[in-house]
Motif scaffolding. Structure first.
Motif: not given
Length: 101
Positions: A23-45
């Motif tokens: 969810a847009s307001w979920c901080h752990p969600c943003h942290v999870q995506l940030e772990m992927f770095g540039d690859d985040a755009k490929h994550v099936p989110y």
């Protein structure tokens, strides 16, 4: 199926039909995506609340039973297994059989 040459973890997760719900307001969600770095755009989110101002999740989230209460982030495996919370890239690679580059 085996990893493809030069395939990233995010690309492999998407190809194997893993899904990350958040969810847009979920901080752990943003942290999870940030772990992927540039690859985040490929994550099936899937962002269940992309605008942050709605109490009703998008249809794709409602289809798997997710509402305002979450739990977010939520990984759903191709076999239906649901794993709550952010996970390390190493754990995701080991659990999915995807490469960690």
């Amino acid at each position: 199926s085996s990893p493809r040459k030069d395939e990233t973890l995010g690309q492999c997760l998407a190809r194997k039909r893993f899904r990350l719900y958040g969810a847009s307001w979920c901080h752990p969600c943003h942290v999870q995506l940030e772990m992927f770095g540039d690859d985040a755009k490929h994550v099936p989110y899937i962002d269940c609340f992309p605008t942050g101002d709605s109490l009703v999740a998008v249809p794709e989230c409602r289809a798997v039973g997710l509402g305002f209460a979450g739990p977010y982030p939520l990984w759903i495996f191709p076999d239906g297994l649901q794993i709550e919370g952010a996970r390390s890239l190493k754990w995701l690679a080991a659990s999915s059989g995807c490469p960690l580059r």
